[in-house]
Scaffold this motif. Structure first.
Motif, mmCIF file in Angstrom:
data_model
loop_
_atom_site.group_PDB
_atom_site.id
_atom_site.type_symbol
_atom_site.label_atom_id
_atom_site.label_comp_id
_atom_site.label_asym_id
_atom_site.label_seq_id
_atom_site.Cartn_x
_atom_site.Cartn_y
_atom_site.Cartn_z
ATOM 1 N N SER A 124 0.827 -1.204 0.000
ATOM 2 C CA SER A 124 0.000 0.000 0.000
ATOM 3 C C SER A 124 0.865 1.259 0.000
ATOM 4 O O SER A 124 0.542 2.235 -0.688
ATOM 5 C CB SER A 124 -0.930 -0.003 1.216
ATOM 6 O OG SER A 124 -0.193 0.049 2.430
ATOM 7 N N GLN A 125 1.974 1.238 0.746
ATOM 8 C CA GLN A 125 2.859 2.394 0.757
ATOM 9 C C GLN A 125 3.508 2.614 -0.607
ATOM 10 O O GLN A 125 3.713 3.756 -1.045
ATOM 11 C CB GLN A 125 3.933 2.218 1.829
ATOM 12 C CG GLN A 125 3.391 2.182 3.246
ATOM 13 C CD GLN A 125 2.633 3.418 3.620
ATOM 14 O OE1 GLN A 125 3.108 4.542 3.422
ATOM 15 N NE2 GLN A 125 1.439 3.245 4.155
ATOM 16 N N ALA A 126 3.837 1.516 -1.299
ATOM 17 C CA ALA A 126 4.416 1.633 -2.640
ATOM 18 C C ALA A 126 3.401 2.222 -3.624
ATOM 19 O O ALA A 126 3.757 3.032 -4.493
ATOM 20 C CB ALA A 126 4.896 0.264 -3.123
ATOM 21 N N GLN A 127 2.135 1.832 -3.507
ATOM 22 C CA GLN A 127 1.107 2.370 -4.392
ATOM 23 C C GLN A 127 0.882 3.852 -4.144
ATOM 24 O O GLN A 127 0.719 4.635 -5.086
ATOM 25 C CB GLN A 127 -0.199 1.587 -4.199
ATOM 26 C CG GLN A 127 -0.112 0.110 -4.522
ATOM 27 C CD GLN A 127 0.372 -0.146 -5.934
ATOM 28 O OE1 GLN A 127 -0.119 0.457 -6.892
ATOM 29 N NE2 GLN A 127 1.338 -1.040 -6.067
ATOM 30 N N ILE A 128 0.858 4.257 -2.881
ATOM 31 C CA ILE A 128 0.700 5.679 -2.565
ATOM 32 C C ILE A 128 1.880 6.481 -3.094
ATOM 33 O O ILE A 128 1.719 7.577 -3.650
ATOM 34 C CB ILE A 128 0.545 5.869 -1.045
ATOM 35 C CG1 ILE A 128 -0.751 5.230 -0.555
ATOM 36 C CG2 ILE A 128 0.570 7.343 -0.676
ATOM 37 C CD1 ILE A 128 -0.899 5.245 0.953
ATOM 38 N N LEU A 129 3.083 5.943 -2.939
ATOM 39 C CA LEU A 129 4.282 6.617 -3.440
ATOM 40 C C LEU A 129 4.238 6.770 -4.953
ATOM 41 O O LEU A 129 4.618 7.810 -5.496
ATOM 42 C CB LEU A 129 5.526 5.829 -3.020
ATOM 43 C CG LEU A 129 6.879 6.450 -3.348
ATOM 44 C CD1 LEU A 129 7.068 7.747 -2.587
ATOM 45 C CD2 LEU A 129 8.006 5.477 -3.011
ATOM 46 N N GLU A 130 3.739 5.743 -5.643
ATOM 47 C CA GLU A 130 3.636 5.800 -7.102
ATOM 48 C C GLU A 130 2.633 6.867 -7.542
ATOM 49 O O GLU A 130 2.896 7.637 -8.480
ATOM 50 C CB GLU A 130 3.209 4.430 -7.632
ATOM 51 C CG GLU A 130 3.038 4.363 -9.141
ATOM 52 C CD GLU A 130 4.350 4.490 -9.891
ATOM 53 O OE1 GLU A 130 4.320 4.911 -11.063
ATOM 54 O OE2 GLU A 130 5.407 4.170 -9.303
ATOM 55 N N LEU A 131 1.491 6.947 -6.870
ATOM 56 C CA LEU A 131 0.486 7.955 -7.219
ATOM 57 C C LEU A 131 1.016 9.364 -6.981
ATOM 58 O O LEU A 131 0.810 10.269 -7.799
ATOM 59 C CB LEU A 131 -0.788 7.720 -6.401
ATOM 60 C CG LEU A 131 -1.602 6.467 -6.751
ATOM 61 C CD1 LEU A 131 -2.753 6.299 -5.779
ATOM 62 C CD2 LEU A 131 -2.123 6.537 -8.178
ATOM 63 N N GLY A 243 11.715 6.420 -6.359
ATOM 64 C CA GLY A 243 12.650 5.642 -5.568
ATOM 65 C C GLY A 243 11.952 4.990 -4.390
ATOM 66 O O GLY A 243 10.988 5.516 -3.834
ATOM 67 N N ALA A 244 12.424 3.823 -4.003
ATOM 68 C CA ALA A 244 11.814 3.083 -2.898
ATOM 69 C C ALA A 244 12.163 3.728 -1.573
ATOM 70 O O ALA A 244 13.253 4.266 -1.388
ATOM 71 C CB ALA A 244 12.278 1.633 -2.930
ATOM 72 N N THR A 245 11.209 3.707 -0.655
ATOM 73 C CA THR A 245 11.420 4.174 0.704
ATOM 74 C C THR A 245 11.432 2.969 1.644
ATOM 75 O O THR A 245 11.137 1.846 1.234
ATOM 76 C CB THR A 245 10.335 5.161 1.120
ATOM 77 O OG1 THR A 245 9.058 4.492 1.084
ATOM 78 C CG2 THR A 245 10.290 6.351 0.175
ATOM 79 N N VAL A 246 11.754 3.226 2.895
ATOM 80 C CA VAL A 246 11.789 2.128 3.866
ATOM 81 C C VAL A 246 10.406 1.528 4.047
ATOM 82 O O VAL A 246 10.244 0.315 4.137
ATOM 83 C CB VAL A 246 12.350 2.639 5.210
ATOM 84 C CG1 VAL A 246 12.309 1.524 6.254
ATOM 85 C CG2 VAL A 246 13.777 3.136 5.040
ATOM 86 N N SER A 253 13.181 -8.056 1.847
ATOM 87 C CA SER A 253 14.328 -7.168 1.602
ATOM 88 C C SER A 253 14.804 -6.523 2.894
ATOM 89 O O SER A 253 16.005 -6.324 3.093
ATOM 90 C CB SER A 253 13.953 -6.094 0.582
ATOM 91 O OG SER A 253 13.577 -6.674 -0.657
ATOM 92 N N LEU A 254 13.873 -6.216 3.787
ATOM 93 C CA LEU A 254 14.270 -5.664 5.077
ATOM 94 C C LEU A 254 15.063 -6.673 5.889
ATOM 95 O O LEU A 254 16.016 -6.320 6.585
ATOM 96 C CB LEU A 254 13.030 -5.227 5.864
ATOM 97 C CG LEU A 254 12.260 -4.019 5.334
ATOM 98 C CD1 LEU A 254 11.056 -3.740 6.222
ATOM 99 C CD2 LEU A 254 13.144 -2.787 5.255
ATOM 100 N N LEU A 255 14.648 -7.942 5.810
ATOM 101 C CA LEU A 255 15.395 -8.981 6.518
ATOM 102 C C LEU A 255 16.808 -9.111 5.986
ATOM 103 O O LEU A 255 17.763 -9.308 6.747
ATOM 104 C CB LEU A 255 14.657 -10.312 6.402
ATOM 105 C CG LEU A 255 13.382 -10.462 7.246
ATOM 106 C CD1 LEU A 255 12.656 -11.747 6.870
ATOM 107 C CD2 LEU A 255 13.713 -10.453 8.729
#
Length: 366
Positions: A124-131, A243-246, A253-255
């Motif tokens: 969901s955070q990736a989708q919001i960032l994309e929008l 760009g990707a955020t945390v 990937s976090l692991l």
């Protein structure tokens, strides 16, 4: 078995009612927040419902945990007040025996919370960032809003068209301010139109206007010129991806990159939501007790206070891990393991009716 089925049915009804109320509150708050972001130009007005939906999906694990916690405490409080727990205890069963039906009720919710925390939250955070990226990086043509000053996507130009203009295809009363390395310029024109050329580039053709240039070193000065036709190249539609955020980084990937404090802090947050949901089941059973003088709302207020304290501890722990004050495994063990151990000891004390006075009498008798 009949009692277990009846308890789970009542828990289900209480959970659904609580979830509907909390979702209504959360959706309202997220709608107000998203409208504020749209008014500030952070998101597109046409994407308000999408951004709000993704935001609610991201916070759904917290809503599910709180709904489950309140439902368990509210149901057990009603059983105490209606003397149903007296029948349960009179049958020779202790309070710890209620863990089995509670676990049967809670395990689908715990699975959903784990999936939403570990998978749904970053998606969901990736989708919001994309929008937001698509809206912020839209072309200069898409930024035109008649009657409003707008900044170009590159940030070096400010333009304005008259309110009576529908689009830049046929605009009137244009104002354009540009900033370059060696000069700044202000251009005004009576009308403008777009010229789409064969090479794919788009030019704004300004007609009947004036241009004032402020020259800088090495030859400072002011230059004023009038023109019948002046062409300005507009930026093409942007390409690329944000760009990707945390927050938008997948859990796996976090692991793999957990050595970084920021990644470890985000991992602590996601895993903490899952562990906290498990602890809420035990805490709810340990906290609820018989008190004829207290109303049902008293138990709900207690549940909210415990939830807020636990949630703040989780947020504080995430901050500590992000600053490198404590490691992620140590925080998970101390915070969630400590609360689980405390809840289990409390529950066992109530199950076996331990008390300081009784323990002291046994010690003296021995």
């Amino acid at each position: 078995m009949l009692f277990d089925a009846s308890l789970r049915k009542e828990l289900g009804r209480s959970f659904v009612g609580t979830l509907i109320v909390l979702l209504t509150v959360v959706i309202t708050l997220m709608l107000i927040r998203t409208l504020g972001q749209a008014s500030k130009g952070s998101v597109s007005p046409s994407d308000i419902m999408l951004v709000m939906g993704y935001t609610v999906l991201g916070y759904l694990p917290i809503v599910l945990s709180l709904s489950m916690f309140v439902a368990i405490i509210g149901t057990l409080a009603r059983m105490y007040q209606d003397s149903e727990m007296v029948i349960w205890f009179a049958s020779g069963l202790g309070i710890a025996r209620l863990l089995r039906p509670l676990a049967r009720f809670a395990w689908p919710l715990l699975v959903a919370i784990a999936a939403l925390s570990l998978l749904g939250w970053p998606w969901s955070q990736a989708q919001i960032l994309e929008l937001r990226y698509q809206f912020q990086q839209r072309s200069d043509i898409d930024r035109v809003a008649p009657g409003e000053f707008q900044v170009s996507s590159s940030g070096d130009s400010v333009f304005f068209v008259d309110r009576d203009s529908s689009t830049l295809e046929s605009a009137r009363q244009i104002f354009l301010a540009t900033e370059e390395a060696d000069k700044s310029a202000v251009t005004t024109a009576r009308q403008a139109r777009l010229d789409h050329r064969a090479d794919g580039q788009t030019w704004a053709v300004l007609e009947q206007g004036q241009r004032v240039e402020q020259l800088r070193a090495p030859d400072p000065g002011v230059r004023v010129s009038e023109f019948e036709r002046y062409e300005v190249q507009l930026q093409r539609d942007p390409v690329g991806s944000p760009g990707a955020t945390v927050r938008s980084t997948p859990t796996l990937s976090l692991l793999e990159q957990s050595a970084d404090n920021a990644n470890a802090a985000e991992l602590v947050w996601r895993l903490g939501l899952v562990f906290a949901a498990i602890n809420y089941v035990v805490l709810a059973l340990a906290l609820t007790s018989a008190n004829p003088r207290s109303s049902r709302m008293g138990h709900i207020v207690t549940a909210l206070l415990v939830f807020v304290v636990y949630f703040n501890l989780l947020t504080l722990g995430q901050s500590w891990v992000g600053r490198g004050k404590v490691s992620a495994p140590a925080l998970l063990a101390l915070l969630h393991g400590g609360i689980l151990l405390l809840a289990l000891v409390w529950l066992m004390a109530r199950h076996y009716q331990w008390s300081p006075r009784r323990l002291f009498k046994r010690g003296v008798a021995a």
